[in-house]
Design an enzyme around this catalytic site. Structure first.
Site, mmCIF file in Angstrom:
data_model
loop_
_atom_site.group_PDB
_atom_site.id
_atom_site.type_symbol
_atom_site.label_atom_id
_atom_site.label_comp_id
_atom_site.label_asym_id
_atom_site.label_seq_id
_atom_site.Cartn_x
_atom_site.Cartn_y
_atom_site.Cartn_z
ATOM 1 N N HIS A 110 0.802 -1.244 0.000
ATOM 2 C CA HIS A 110 0.000 0.000 0.000
ATOM 3 C C HIS A 110 0.828 1.285 0.000
ATOM 4 C CE1 HIS A 110 -3.610 -2.318 0.589
ATOM 5 N NE2 HIS A 110 -3.250 -2.751 1.787
HETATM 6 O O1 ZLV Z 1 -2.645 -6.497 4.600
HETATM 7 O O2 ZLV Z 1 -6.698 -0.480 12.312
HETATM 8 O O3 ZLV Z 1 -9.850 0.496 7.313
HETATM 9 C C1 ZLV Z 1 -0.764 -5.352 3.692
HETATM 10 C C2 ZLV Z 1 -2.251 -5.284 4.032
HETATM 11 O O4 ZLV Z 1 -2.915 -5.193 2.799
HETATM 12 C C3 ZLV Z 1 -8.820 1.127 7.508
HETATM 13 N N1 ZLV Z 1 -7.645 0.543 7.560
HETATM 14 C C4 ZLV Z 1 -8.775 2.616 7.639
HETATM 15 C C5 ZLV Z 1 -9.665 3.366 6.740
HETATM 16 C C6 ZLV Z 1 -10.266 4.004 7.936
HETATM 17 N N2 ZLV Z 1 -9.348 3.268 8.737
HETATM 18 C C7 ZLV Z 1 -9.709 2.813 9.974
HETATM 19 C C8 ZLV Z 1 -8.630 3.005 10.931
HETATM 20 C C9 ZLV Z 1 -8.362 1.735 11.635
HETATM 21 C C10 ZLV Z 1 -7.241 1.871 12.560
HETATM 22 C C11 ZLV Z 1 -6.559 0.653 13.043
HETATM 23 C C12 ZLV Z 1 -7.140 -1.632 12.867
HETATM 24 C C13 ZLV Z 1 -7.002 -1.857 14.243
HETATM 25 C C14 ZLV Z 1 -7.479 -3.015 14.793
HETATM 26 C C15 ZLV Z 1 -8.058 -3.939 13.988
HETATM 27 C C16 ZLV Z 1 -8.188 -3.724 12.629
HETATM 28 C C17 ZLV Z 1 -7.711 -2.552 12.067
HETATM 29 C C18 ZLV Z 1 -7.861 -2.349 10.631
HETATM 30 N N3 ZLV Z 1 -7.381 -1.376 9.842
HETATM 31 C C19 ZLV Z 1 -8.543 -3.199 9.791
HETATM 32 N N4 ZLV Z 1 -8.466 -2.738 8.533
HETATM 33 C C20 ZLV Z 1 -7.750 -1.638 8.569
HETATM 34 C C21 ZLV Z 1 -7.441 -0.867 7.369
HETATM 35 C C22 ZLV Z 1 -6.023 -1.096 6.876
HETATM 36 C C23 ZLV Z 1 -5.774 -2.450 6.355
HETATM 37 C C24 ZLV Z 1 -4.343 -2.610 5.906
HETATM 38 C C25 ZLV Z 1 -4.045 -3.954 5.259
HETATM 39 C C26 ZLV Z 1 -2.574 -4.126 4.963
HETATM 40 C C27 ZLV Z 1 0.168 -5.451 4.837
HETATM 41 ZN ZN ZN Z 2 -3.937 -7.327 3.324
#
Ligand code: ZLV
Ligand code: ZN
Ligand code: CA
Length: 393
Positions: A146
């Site tokens: 990302h």
């Molecule tokens: O696996 O996050 O949904 C590559 C990869 O592809 C969001 N982030 C963003 C958009 C608004 N936010 C929410 C903020 C969340 C903050 C902390 C988490 C904390 C605990 C459990 C789950 C999350 C989380 N965050 C779940 N999904 C998000 C995504 C980012 C996903 C990145 C995937 C990375 C390494």
């Molecule tokens: Zn992922």
């Protein structure tokens, strides 16, 4: 003696930096670098190190990182101190500098070093491919798809994949990027939007308003302005919850089979994010270790030099299973691997079930409902076929 032997006429290298395993994103953050230690320990317990060249990778230099990232961003990344942003303040402060310091991309102790380690691992893998010393180079510590030129995003700060592909492009006219992480590989796609030398293909859960990052629709194939050679060179396979091994394999083999036949890449970069497995803390699919690994197997059978990257994966015991099985595929040990986890494996209790291939029932209790009708999958294949007509043979 392990009984694991080297594949004949085939070289596999394994690149890791054990220092990386020690970093922490913070209390409740799903990204856990120690999953790399768990994976490596299972791989070594099977004796697979005897069939590979094992390297402790260097850290990437500032100049190497600047091969993709802006120096403004790198300078900031190198100097910020971990100052936790209170959750209630974060929503009032939507313009974090370079998207750093929020809850997805927190600032933590040693962040810059962690980033240069992940990038160093990926670049070492790319160099082994370029020098023909490896047919497959493994970099489970990379795969952070990302990250943008001047922005952190989704737990990713430095895009090690882009840096590795840039290295491959010095030696290979065309590189194919494939991304089986459950999230859209937006950073890599965007980085190569304007070149026809890199084709990007991401398979992901797509639900623009409810699932990160919200991009990667079937019809999004790169900016279609007249003079853009990269137009039509981005492929997206948007999926819904609950896709199974059988369906995923059906799709993957058709999509990737056709793309390889037409594009004829000199090298493949395969991001093996393990959050597409059933039971992942963030993922939504019903893939098993076998189905995830079948993608690696399919690519390996093309006999094209390849880098295997890690990526997402938030249930560490399943991440370790998938990357162990995929390492065994690389060294052609998968047909002989004992499905029972090695007795002497450290952390053995972490795995809950003592098999490399837990059933869906064992991983999930109740499998997620499958919301992918076969008709939709056929439409996807149809679209890919039509889009490939725009690609110069
Ligand atoms: O696996 O996050 O949904 C590559 C990869 O592809 C969001 N982030 C963003 C958009 C608004 N936010 C929410 C903020 C969340 C903050 C902390 C988490 C904390 C605990 C459990 C789950 C999350 C989380 N965050 C779940 N999904 C998000 C995504 C980012 C996903 C990145 C995937 C990375 C390494
Ligand atoms: Zn992922
Ligand atoms: Ca993906």
């Amino acid at each position: 003696e392990s009984g694991v032997t080297r594949p004949k006429g085939y070289n596999v290298s394994f690149h890791c930096n054990p220092e990386m395993e020690k970093y922490h994103f913070g209390q409740n953050h799903p990204m856990k670098p120690w999953r790399l230690a768990l994976s490596k320990s299972l791989i070594y317990s099977y004796g697979m190190s005897f069939a590979m060249d094992n390297y402790i990778s260097r850290t990437a230099t500032y100049e190497e990182l600047a091969g993709f990232h802006s120096t403004d961003y790198l300078d900031f990344l190198g100097t910020v101190l971990p100052e936790p942003v209170p959750r209630d303040l974060e929503s009032q402060n939507p313009d974090l500098k370079f998207n750093l310091g929020g809850s997805d991309c927190p600032l933590f102790e040693g962040l810059y070093d962690y980033c240069s380690m992940s990038a160093g691992t990926a670049m070492d893998a790319a160099r082994k491919i370029c020098s023909n010393q490896s047919d497959i180079a493994i970099a489970w510590g990379g795969g952070l798809h990302h990250a943008k030129k001047a922005e952190a995003s989704g737990f990713c700060y430095i895009n090690d994949i882009v840096l590795a592909i840039l290295q491959l492009l010095r030696f290979y006219p065309r590189v194919l990027y494939i991304d089986i992480d459950v999230h859209h590989g937006d950073g890599v796609e965007e980085a190569f939007f304007s070149t026809d030398r890199v084709m990007t293909v991401s398979f992901h859960k797509y639900d623009p308003h409810n699932f990160f990052p919200g991009t990667g629709a079937l019809e999004d194939n790169g900016p279609k302005n007249e003079h853009n050679p990269g137009a039509h060179h981005a492929f997206n396979v948007p999926l819904n919850d609950g896709i199974t091994d059988e369906q995923y394999k059906w799709l993957f083999d058709r999509v990737i089979g056709d793309i390889v036949a037409k594009f004829r890449p000199g090298a493949i970069a395969l991001q093996c994010g393990a959050d597409s497995l059933a039971g992942d803390r963030l993922g939504r699919f019903n893939l098993q270790v076998q189905g995830h690994g079948a993608c690696v197997e399919f690519c390996k059978e093309k006999n094209i030099p390849m880098i295997l990257f890690g990526g997402g994966g938030y249930t560490p015991r399943n991440v370790a299973r998938a990357w162990t099985y995929e390492t065994s595929i690389a060294i052609e040990y998968n047909k002989k691997i004992d499905p029972t986890l090695p007795q002497h494996a450290p952390w053995r209790d972490h795995f809950r079930h003592d098999t490399l291939f837990p059933t869906l029932e064992q991983t999930l209790g109740e499998p997620r409902q499958n919301r992918n009708p076969q008709k939709r999958l056929q439409e996807i294949v149809q679209h890919v076929t039509e889009q490939l007509r725009f690609v110069q043979a």
